[in-house]
Design an enzyme around this catalytic site. Structure first.
Site, PDB file in Angstrom:
ATOM      1  N   TYR A 152       0.843  -1.207   0.000  1.00  0.00           N
ATOM      2  CA  TYR A 152       0.000   0.000   0.000  1.00  0.00           C
ATOM      3  C   TYR A 152       0.877   1.255   0.000  1.00  0.00           C
ATOM      4  O   TYR A 152       0.642   2.190  -0.778  1.00  0.00           O
ATOM      5  CB  TYR A 152      -0.941  -0.007   1.208  1.00  0.00           C
ATOM      6  CG  TYR A 152      -1.831   1.217   1.267  1.00  0.00           C
ATOM      7  CD1 TYR A 152      -2.823   1.437   0.307  1.00  0.00           C
ATOM      8  CD2 TYR A 152      -1.669   2.180   2.275  1.00  0.00           C
ATOM      9  CE1 TYR A 152      -3.637   2.568   0.349  1.00  0.00           C
ATOM     10  CE2 TYR A 152      -2.478   3.310   2.324  1.00  0.00           C
ATOM     11  CZ  TYR A 152      -3.457   3.500   1.366  1.00  0.00           C
ATOM     12  OH  TYR A 152      -4.258   4.625   1.399  1.00  0.00           O
ATOM     13  N   LYS A 156       1.111   4.372  -2.725  1.00  0.00           N
ATOM     14  CA  LYS A 156       0.869   5.791  -2.440  1.00  0.00           C
ATOM     15  C   LYS A 156       2.130   6.628  -2.667  1.00  0.00           C
ATOM     16  O   LYS A 156       2.035   7.803  -3.045  1.00  0.00           O
ATOM     17  CB  LYS A 156       0.295   5.963  -1.025  1.00  0.00           C
ATOM     18  CG  LYS A 156      -1.140   5.433  -0.906  1.00  0.00           C
ATOM     19  CD  LYS A 156      -2.111   6.158  -1.859  1.00  0.00           C
ATOM     20  CE  LYS A 156      -3.550   5.720  -1.699  1.00  0.00           C
ATOM     21  NZ  LYS A 156      -4.485   6.410  -2.605  1.00  0.00           N
TER      22      LYS A 156
HETATM   23  N1  LIG Z   1      -9.327   5.993   5.089  1.00  0.00           N
HETATM   24  C1  LIG Z   1      -8.070   6.343   5.276  1.00  0.00           C
HETATM   25  O1  LIG Z   1      -7.530   6.274   6.410  1.00  0.00           O
HETATM   26  C2  LIG Z   1      -7.263   6.876   4.140  1.00  0.00           C
HETATM   27  C3  LIG Z   1      -6.079   7.574   4.423  1.00  0.00           C
HETATM   28  C4  LIG Z   1      -5.331   8.072   3.381  1.00  0.00           C
HETATM   29  C5  LIG Z   1      -5.736   7.909   2.076  1.00  0.00           C
HETATM   30  N2  LIG Z   1      -6.885   7.219   1.815  1.00  0.00           N
HETATM   31  C6  LIG Z   1      -7.255   7.048   0.401  1.00  0.00           C
HETATM   32  O2  LIG Z   1      -8.519   7.646   0.193  1.00  0.00           O
HETATM   33  C7  LIG Z   1      -9.131   7.050  -0.952  1.00  0.00           C
HETATM   34  C8  LIG Z   1     -10.585   6.730  -0.620  1.00  0.00           C
HETATM   35  O3  LIG Z   1     -10.618   5.769   0.412  1.00  0.00           O
HETATM   36  P1  LIG Z   1     -11.674   5.798   1.593  1.00  0.00           P
HETATM   37  O4  LIG Z   1     -10.929   5.959   2.861  1.00  0.00           O
HETATM   38  O5  LIG Z   1     -12.778   6.742   1.290  1.00  0.00           O
HETATM   39  O6  LIG Z   1     -12.169   4.262   1.555  1.00  0.00           O
HETATM   40  P2  LIG Z   1     -13.572   3.612   1.141  1.00  0.00           P
HETATM   41  O7  LIG Z   1     -14.662   4.169   1.977  1.00  0.00           O
HETATM   42  O8  LIG Z   1     -13.334   2.155   1.157  1.00  0.00           O
HETATM   43  O9  LIG Z   1     -13.771   4.124  -0.361  1.00  0.00           O
HETATM   44  C9  LIG Z   1     -13.028   3.607  -1.435  1.00  0.00           C
HETATM   45  C10 LIG Z   1     -13.746   3.934  -2.722  1.00  0.00           C
HETATM   46  O10 LIG Z   1     -12.955   3.430  -3.814  1.00  0.00           O
HETATM   47  C11 LIG Z   1     -13.816   2.717  -4.677  1.00  0.00           C
HETATM   48  N3  LIG Z   1     -13.080   1.693  -5.407  1.00  0.00           N
HETATM   49  C12 LIG Z   1     -12.299   0.698  -4.929  1.00  0.00           C
HETATM   50  N4  LIG Z   1     -11.851  -0.068  -5.941  1.00  0.00           N
HETATM   51  C13 LIG Z   1     -12.371   0.464  -7.091  1.00  0.00           C
HETATM   52  C14 LIG Z   1     -12.292   0.126  -8.459  1.00  0.00           C
HETATM   53  N5  LIG Z   1     -11.593  -0.953  -8.887  1.00  0.00           N
HETATM   54  N6  LIG Z   1     -12.928   0.887  -9.362  1.00  0.00           N
HETATM   55  C15 LIG Z   1     -13.650   1.957  -8.957  1.00  0.00           C
HETATM   56  N7  LIG Z   1     -13.772   2.340  -7.678  1.00  0.00           N
HETATM   57  C16 LIG Z   1     -13.147   1.587  -6.756  1.00  0.00           C
HETATM   58  C17 LIG Z   1     -14.895   2.124  -3.779  1.00  0.00           C
HETATM   59  O11 LIG Z   1     -16.082   1.910  -4.535  1.00  0.00           O
HETATM   60  P3  LIG Z   1     -16.647   0.493  -5.016  1.00  0.00           P
HETATM   61  O12 LIG Z   1     -16.233  -0.532  -3.994  1.00  0.00           O
HETATM   62  O13 LIG Z   1     -18.119   0.726  -5.085  1.00  0.00           O
HETATM   63  O14 LIG Z   1     -16.028   0.286  -6.359  1.00  0.00           O
HETATM   64  C18 LIG Z   1     -15.116   3.272  -2.810  1.00  0.00           C
HETATM   65  O15 LIG Z   1     -16.038   4.181  -3.329  1.00  0.00           O
HETATM   66  C19 LIG Z   1      -8.281   5.837  -1.316  1.00  0.00           C
HETATM   67  O16 LIG Z   1      -7.460   6.173  -2.418  1.00  0.00           O
HETATM   68  C20 LIG Z   1      -7.433   5.628  -0.077  1.00  0.00           C
HETATM   69  O17 LIG Z   1      -6.206   5.003  -0.370  1.00  0.00           O
HETATM   70  C21 LIG Z   1      -7.663   6.711   2.799  1.00  0.00           C
END
Ligand SMILES: NC(=O)c1ccc[n+]([C@@H]2O[C@H](COP(=O)([O-])OP(=O)(O)OC[C@H]3O[C@@H](n4cnc5c(N)ncnc54)[C@H](OP(=O)(O)O)[C@@H]3O)[C@@H](O)[C@H]2O)c1
Length: 252
Positions: A152, A156
């Site tokens: 991961y 990133k």
């Molecule tokens: N939560 C944290 O602590 C955190 C911290 C830093 C960065 N981030 C980043 O923030 C971003 C959003 O994550 P989140 O925290 O909001 O998690 P989340 O609630 O799990 O949301 C992830 C989103 O990505 C979509 N997704 C996953 N695989 C996909 C694919 N193959 N095609 C299209 N859409 C896809 C999912 O939709 P579907 O499953 O419906 O496709 C969902 O809408 C990610 O890039 C993550 O790495 C998160």
């Protein structure tokens, strides 16, 4: 007239971005694999003030899906203003010694190849328009590393490299590229990581106040609402109780 396209808008940060821009009266074009969640969300977005909401199933791991989604976005909004590369995930906490190759492939295909696929499709039109703002949702894991997070963190770090490269490649075109890199945000992220184990996911956010998805969405909104001569390169946004990827001030 302002329009935004968001990948991974069916939950978490992507959903919050859609909500923040809906309340600003934007036209929205949203994608994710769970299109039924997007359809449900679109009703809320209209009540929040979105000018229009369009949803289309998107799998960022599929060339065809990305091509069809971006083509539809530009058909609706030829002068699309903002594209947010938000879709992303992590699976498991295995070490490099013990990890599963098929999970690594999914993480890289989604987080790195997905961003590349989407950028490749939107850039020609942004270039033709002499404007367009690409926002990457990176992570503090693009700046730090932790045991059990190797793949991961590698993805990133790659997203950070892609944002930096892209800024060089679009130099002089009027296109802007920003990266918003959060620390821990309470979303479905950990539930996906632990394959639906909600109890284990809840432990991740226990004893301190993590960021909310809206906190991150507001940072995106800040980056994209500056005057055209300003490019916000990078925003790192952390919970006050988190000072590194592995140092969290838990009260219990
Ligand atoms: N939560 C944290 O602590 C955190 C911290 C830093 C960065 N981030 C980043 O923030 C971003 C959003 O994550 P989140 O925290 O909001 O998690 P989340 O609630 O799990 O949301 C992830 C989103 O990505 C979509 N997704 C996953 N695989 C996909 C694919 N193959 N095609 C299209 N859409 C896809 C999912 O939709 P579907 O499953 O419906 O496709 C969902 O809408 C990610 O890039 C993550 O790495 C998160």
């Amino acid at each position: 007239m302002s329009s935004i396209a968001v990948t991974g808008a069916s939950s978490g940060i992507g959903q919050a971005i859609a909500e923040v821009y809906a309340s600003k009266g934007f036209d929205l074009f949203l994608g994710a694999r769970r299109v039924e969640k997007l359809e449900e969300l679109s009703k809320k977005l209209k009540t929040l003030g979105a000018k229009s909401v369009h949803v289309q199933k998107l799998d960022v791991c599929s060339d065809e899906s990305v091509a069809s989604w971006t083509m539809a976005a530009f058909e609706k909004f030829p002068k699309l203003n903002i594209l947010v590369n938000n879709a992303g995930l992590v699976l498991g906490t295995d070490t490099i010694e013990t990890g599963k190759i098929e999970e690594w492939a999914t993480i890289f295909d989604t987080n790195v190849m997905g961003v590349l696929r989407v950028c490749r499709q939107v850039l020609p039109q942004f270039r033709a328009n002499s404007h367009g703002h690409i926002v990457m949702i990176g992570s503090i894991s693009g700046h730090h590393v932790y045991e059990g997070g190797g793949p991961y963190c590698a993805t990133k770090h790659s997203v950070k490299a892609l944002a930096q490269t892209l800024r060089l490649e679009v130099h002089g075109t009027g296109i802007r590229v920003s990266s918003v890199d959060p620390g821990m945000v309470e979303t479905e992220f950990s539930e996906v990581r632990f394959r639906g184990d909600t109890d284990r996911a809840a432990q991740v956010y226990k004893g301190f106040t993590p960021l909310s998805a809206v906190d991150v969405a507001e940072a995106v909104e800040f980056a994209t609402s500056r005057r055209p001569h300003i490019n916000v390169d990078e925003i790192i946004i952390m919970p006050t109780d988190q000072s590194s990827v592995s140092k969290v001030n838990r009260k219990s």
